[in-house]
Write a protein that holds these residues in place. Structure first.
Motif, mmCIF file in Angstrom:
data_model
loop_
_atom_site.group_PDB
_atom_site.id
_atom_site.type_symbol
_atom_site.label_atom_id
_atom_site.label_comp_id
_atom_site.label_asym_id
_atom_site.label_seq_id
_atom_site.Cartn_x
_atom_site.Cartn_y
_atom_site.Cartn_z
ATOM 1 N N VAL A 1 -59.578 101.547 -66.618
ATOM 2 C CA VAL A 1 -60.444 101.829 -65.471
ATOM 3 C C VAL A 1 -61.463 102.892 -65.869
ATOM 4 O O VAL A 1 -61.273 103.621 -66.854
ATOM 5 C CB VAL A 1 -59.641 102.332 -64.243
ATOM 6 C CG1 VAL A 1 -58.621 101.286 -63.800
ATOM 7 C CG2 VAL A 1 -58.953 103.661 -64.541
ATOM 8 N N ARG A 2 -62.541 102.950 -65.104
ATOM 9 C CA ARG A 2 -63.487 104.039 -65.310
ATOM 10 C C ARG A 2 -62.808 105.338 -64.872
ATOM 11 O O ARG A 2 -62.155 105.378 -63.822
ATOM 12 C CB ARG A 2 -64.771 103.802 -64.507
ATOM 13 C CG ARG A 2 -65.524 102.549 -64.933
ATOM 14 C CD ARG A 2 -66.914 102.484 -64.295
ATOM 15 N NE ARG A 2 -66.866 102.480 -62.842
ATOM 16 C CZ ARG A 2 -66.638 101.396 -62.100
ATOM 17 N NH1 ARG A 2 -66.414 100.237 -62.680
ATOM 18 N NH2 ARG A 2 -66.619 101.482 -60.781
ATOM 19 N N PRO A 3 -62.940 106.404 -65.628
ATOM 20 C CA PRO A 3 -62.221 107.655 -65.319
ATOM 21 C C PRO A 3 -62.846 108.407 -64.153
ATOM 22 O O PRO A 3 -63.528 109.400 -64.330
ATOM 23 C CB PRO A 3 -62.329 108.440 -66.629
ATOM 24 C CG PRO A 3 -63.602 107.959 -67.243
ATOM 25 C CD PRO A 3 -63.721 106.506 -66.880
ATOM 26 N N ARG A 4 -62.562 107.912 -62.946
ATOM 27 C CA ARG A 4 -63.135 108.505 -61.736
ATOM 28 C C ARG A 4 -62.099 109.153 -60.838
ATOM 29 O O ARG A 4 -62.424 109.987 -59.997
ATOM 30 C CB ARG A 4 -63.879 107.423 -60.925
ATOM 31 C CG ARG A 4 -65.041 106.775 -61.666
ATOM 32 C CD ARG A 4 -66.211 107.747 -61.780
ATOM 33 N NE ARG A 4 -67.365 107.127 -62.413
ATOM 34 C CZ ARG A 4 -67.622 107.188 -63.705
ATOM 35 N NH1 ARG A 4 -66.774 107.832 -64.519
ATOM 36 N NH2 ARG A 4 -68.669 106.607 -64.210
ATOM 37 N N ALA B 1 -61.046 98.953 -57.750
ATOM 38 C CA ALA B 1 -62.456 99.285 -57.512
ATOM 39 C C ALA B 1 -63.124 99.923 -58.725
ATOM 40 O O ALA B 1 -64.363 99.931 -58.817
ATOM 41 C CB ALA B 1 -62.564 100.220 -56.307
ATOM 42 N N VAL B 2 -62.338 100.471 -59.662
ATOM 43 C CA VAL B 2 -62.932 101.142 -60.824
ATOM 44 C C VAL B 2 -62.519 100.457 -62.129
ATOM 45 O O VAL B 2 -62.541 101.070 -63.201
ATOM 46 C CB VAL B 2 -62.550 102.642 -60.867
ATOM 47 C CG1 VAL B 2 -63.206 103.395 -59.731
ATOM 48 C CG2 VAL B 2 -61.029 102.834 -60.828
ATOM 49 N N ALA B 3 -62.152 99.153 -62.048
ATOM 50 C CA ALA B 3 -61.728 98.413 -63.230
ATOM 51 C C ALA B 3 -62.804 98.433 -64.307
ATOM 52 O O ALA B 3 -64.006 98.423 -64.015
ATOM 53 C CB ALA B 3 -61.374 96.980 -62.852
ATOM 54 N N GLU C 1 -52.068 101.829 -51.903
ATOM 55 C CA GLU C 1 -53.385 102.456 -51.830
ATOM 56 C C GLU C 1 -53.968 102.648 -53.224
ATOM 57 O O GLU C 1 -55.154 102.397 -53.469
ATOM 58 C CB GLU C 1 -53.282 103.811 -51.128
ATOM 59 C CG GLU C 1 -54.613 104.583 -51.085
ATOM 60 C CD GLU C 1 -54.445 106.017 -50.620
ATOM 61 O OE1 GLU C 1 -55.477 106.692 -50.432
ATOM 62 O OE2 GLU C 1 -53.299 106.476 -50.467
ATOM 63 N N LEU C 2 -53.129 103.062 -54.147
ATOM 64 C CA LEU C 2 -53.592 103.288 -55.511
ATOM 65 C C LEU C 2 -54.041 101.981 -56.154
ATOM 66 O O LEU C 2 -55.030 101.963 -56.904
ATOM 67 C CB LEU C 2 -52.466 103.922 -56.329
ATOM 68 C CG LEU C 2 -52.824 104.396 -57.731
ATOM 69 C CD1 LEU C 2 -53.925 105.450 -57.684
ATOM 70 C CD2 LEU C 2 -51.599 104.960 -58.428
#
Length: 320
Positions: free
Chosen positions: A272-275, A252-254, A245-246
């Motif tokens: 990754v974007r820090p989301r 998705a936030v690469a 899942e991770l």
């Protein structure tokens, strides 16, 4: 003899156990042949005597009485607490005497002793209480070594005290236990004080072997003064389903840029974007604010990276 991870003994058996502070250092066996010399061996069996020249005078502490002692080498911070990060600068210098001597002058170590498997004759078959009494009678206290006391009973209070004082944990030892060399025994139980905090995922490392194509570890940070500061890599704590899942969430936030400031030097890192916010457990923080022995607990979809729960503690440059 090694301890098994576990929990406090049942309250009804509390009086049958002794409790010692779990120290964050390097485990050693100390060999005193009775000729004024001393030899230190690590758990691996490696001779590490040369790494700690300030412990050589211990060789004469018992005169001509041969002994084998069990203990832990520590490096203490300004508050007198064991600091493994400080100790790392002393380890690995067994074959570099000049460097070891210089480091000894800068960061002296302290040896805490907690067992005596041999004293003129083998004591391994004696119960813990008798071995402890023999050790105490030796009066081993010097500029770089000591024999801290143990508490019989009152395990819950002892564990609480280690937490309140920011210590690594507690070791519970059954009073009637014999010394079992090389055995990880249930007669000794270690309890590590683990803390948990929220962190922001800023990157990951590709897994290897069976983990190829999935994250082997995530790189996490916490906010400090308006920037996201790297505090460690987390590579344990997931089930296979959670890791899969991770992997999807990370894809998705690469991102092409590192979100951490300053940028850590980590080979093969994927940013990754820090989301994504997660919760991790850890034992202690290093002096630089890094998480020691972190383990993944869970994702926190209920929190955004802007939540104060993801702040670095004030003493490491975070928000007061």
């Amino acid at each position: 003899m090694l301890a098994t991870p576990g929990a406090l003994p049942p309250a009804a058996q509390d009086a049958r156990w002794a409790y010692e502070t779990k120290q964050d250092g390097q485990r050693v066996m100390v060999y005193l042949p009775g000729d004024g010399s001393v030899r230190l061996r690590a758990r691996s069996g490696e001779d590490i005597t040369g790494a700690y020249p300030e412990l050589r005078p211990l060789g004469a502490a018992l005169g001509r009485t041969p002994a084998v002692l069990d203990g832990e080498v520590l490096a203490l911070d300004e508050r007198g607490r064991a600091d493994f990060q400080l100790l790392q600068g002393r380890m690995g210098l067994a074959h570099a005497p000049a460097r070891a001597a210089r480091r000894a002058a800068q960061v002296p170590v302290h040896l805490v002793l907690f067992d005596v498997p041999y004293l003129q004759e083998p004591l391994t078959g004696l119960p813990y209480t008798r071995r402890r009494a023999r050790l105490t009678e030796l009066g081993l206290a010097g500029p770089h070594w000591s024999t801290p006391g143990a508490v019989t009973g009152h395990g819950a209070e002892a564990l609480r005290a280690t937490r309140e004082h920011g210590l690594e944990g507690l070791v519970c030892k059954r009073l009637d236990s014999v010394y079992e060399p090389g055995v990880r025994s249930r007669a000794w139980i270690k309890i590590r004080n683990m803390r948990s905090e929220d962190v922001v995922i800023g990157g990951w490392l590709p897994g290897k072997g069976r983990l190829t194509g999935r994250p082997g570890a995530v790189l996490v940070g916490q906010r400090a003064g308006g920037r996201l500061r790297y505090v460690g890599g987390v590579g344990t704590g997931w089930s296979e389903a959670e890791r899969a899942e991770l992997a999807e969430l990370l894809r998705a936030v690469a991102a092409d840029r590192c979100p951490f400031d300053p940028v850590p030097r980590i080979a093969d890192a994927r940013w990754v974007r820090p989301r994504l916010v997660g919760e991790v457990s850890y034992s202690i923080r290093t002096r630089a604010g890094m998480l020691r022995q972190p383990s993944w607990l869970r994702l926190r979809p209920d929190l955004t990276p802007e939540e104060s729960a993801a702040d670095l503690p004030e003493e490491f440059g975070g928000t007061p």
